[in-house]
Design an enzyme around this catalytic site. Structure first.
Site, short mmCIF file in Angstrom:
data_model
loop_
_atom_site.label_atom_id
_atom_site.label_comp_id
_atom_site.label_asym_id
_atom_site.label_seq_id
_atom_site.Cartn_x
_atom_site.Cartn_y
_atom_site.Cartn_z
N ASP A 9 0.84 -1.20 0.00
CA ASP A 9 0.00 0.00 0.00
C ASP A 9 0.88 1.26 0.00
O ASP A 9 0.90 2.00 0.95
CB ASP A 9 -0.95 0.00 1.20
CG ASP A 9 -0.24 -0.07 2.54
OD1 ASP A 9 0.92 -0.56 2.59
OD2 ASP A 9 -0.82 0.37 3.55
N HIS A 242 9.96 -0.25 8.58
CA HIS A 242 9.09 -1.40 8.86
C HIS A 242 9.05 -2.42 7.71
O HIS A 242 9.39 -3.59 7.89
CB HIS A 242 7.66 -0.92 9.10
CG HIS A 242 7.46 -0.06 10.30
ND1 HIS A 242 7.56 -0.54 11.58
CD2 HIS A 242 7.14 1.25 10.41
CE1 HIS A 242 7.30 0.43 12.44
NE2 HIS A 242 7.06 1.53 11.75
#
Length: 316
Positions: A9, A242
């Protein structure tokens, strides 16, 4: 070589992860599937097209669904304060990306078809909501026996969440989908906040990488400035990487410590999105963890080793 479908995303940290996958010599990026999360599905798909064009990526892009698994509940607010209004650090991504067509199949169908065409060979690296994976399992549950591995960036097991005290953002954004993915009979590795918060890149290090890595890393550096500003309170003048951690796991799992056991996700209430593992060997009374497959959770990481590999790969 690892055949990888990247479910993403984009998203600033997603952009770094995508460039890592594209540049690592042991990765064969066979597809990019988009999901909502860091921005709407329209924006994340447009961002994937933009990065594909700018970085000369050959892998096709398939657009995912813009609503939660089985249309269960409203979508949580998009974090424009972290990734910018355009999802890529407010660098001014064009509204329309010419010359970068999408695969005609929806993302979940692309996953199904690619896995069936390459049985036992495809690793899915999922760094957004788990919606596309859950949709694929819903339509073709047999793919669980054909996927090599599912590596997700998601969860907070022994640490607090980052969108609520209980939950990490990717899991919280479609908790039911995450529970479906965690409990399916395939191999899942959760690379969550327990380890990703230890992997930090400074603004100075990224600037140095941009000097070595050419125009692609120069663009990544520009995309990342807004994100670094957000993380300043947690990691001064730095950002947490991340999503790239999940990509690193695929090629260097020796840098991670893992724990095995079935995982469940709380799908509603005050603990919506909470990821809870029942460690193998621990005995409890009957519970919803019974008869679920053991999955791996990353509990510790050689952060210096991870960052060194990221920097080496991005520098080309």
């Amino acid at each position: 070589m690892h055949k990888v479908i990247f479910d993403t995303d984009p998203g600033v940290d997603d952009a770094m992860a995508l460039l890592f996958l594209e540049r690592h010599p042991q990765i064969d990026l066979v597809g990019i599937t988009t999901t909502f999360g860091n921005a709407s599905i329209e924006t994340t798909t447009r961002n994937a097209q933009f990065l594909k064009r700018e970085w000369g990526i050959a892998a096709p892009i398939a657009k995912g669904d813009g609503q939660k698994y089985l249309a269960t509940g409203e979508i949580h607010h998009y974090p424009a304060h972290i990734h910018g209004d355009d999802g890529l650090g407010n660098i001014g991504v064009p509204d329309v990306i010419d010359g970068v067509p999408l695969d005609p199949r929806p993302a979940h169908r692309f996953i199904i078809d690619t896995v069936k065409a390459n049985p036992g060979e495809v690793t899915i690296v999922a760094v957004g909501r788990m919606t596309n994976l859950a949709n694929a399992l819903h339509e073709a549950p047999e793919i669980a026996g054909l996927v090599k591995e599912v590596v997700i960036m998601g969860g907070a097991f022994d640490v607090p969440g980052n969108v609520t005290p209980a939950a990490e953002a990717n899991i919280h954004g479609d908790a039911l989908a995450a529970d479906v993915v965690m409990t399916a009979p395939w191999k899942v590795v959760a690379v969550g906040l327990d380890v990703t918060l230890k992997t930090v890149m400074s603004r100075k290090a990224l600037a140095a990488l941009a000097e070595r890595g050419g125009p692609a890393v120069e663009l990544l550096d520009r995309i990342s400035q807004f994100y670094i500003d957000f993380y300043d309170a947690q990691a001064p003048d730095s950002m947490v990487v991340h999503d790239t951690c999940a990509c690193v796991y695929v090629v260097a799992r020796e840098l991670f410590t893992t724990r095995s056991g079935p995982i469940r996700v709380s799908a509603e209430g005050v603990a919506e999105g909470k990821t809870i593992q029942k460690p193998d060997g621990m005995i409890f009374g009957r519970s919803v963890w019974d008869d679920k497959p053991s999955q791996l959770v990353c509990t510790d990481v050689d952060a210096a080793g991870v960052m060194a590999l990221i920097e080496k790969t991005l520098a080309g």
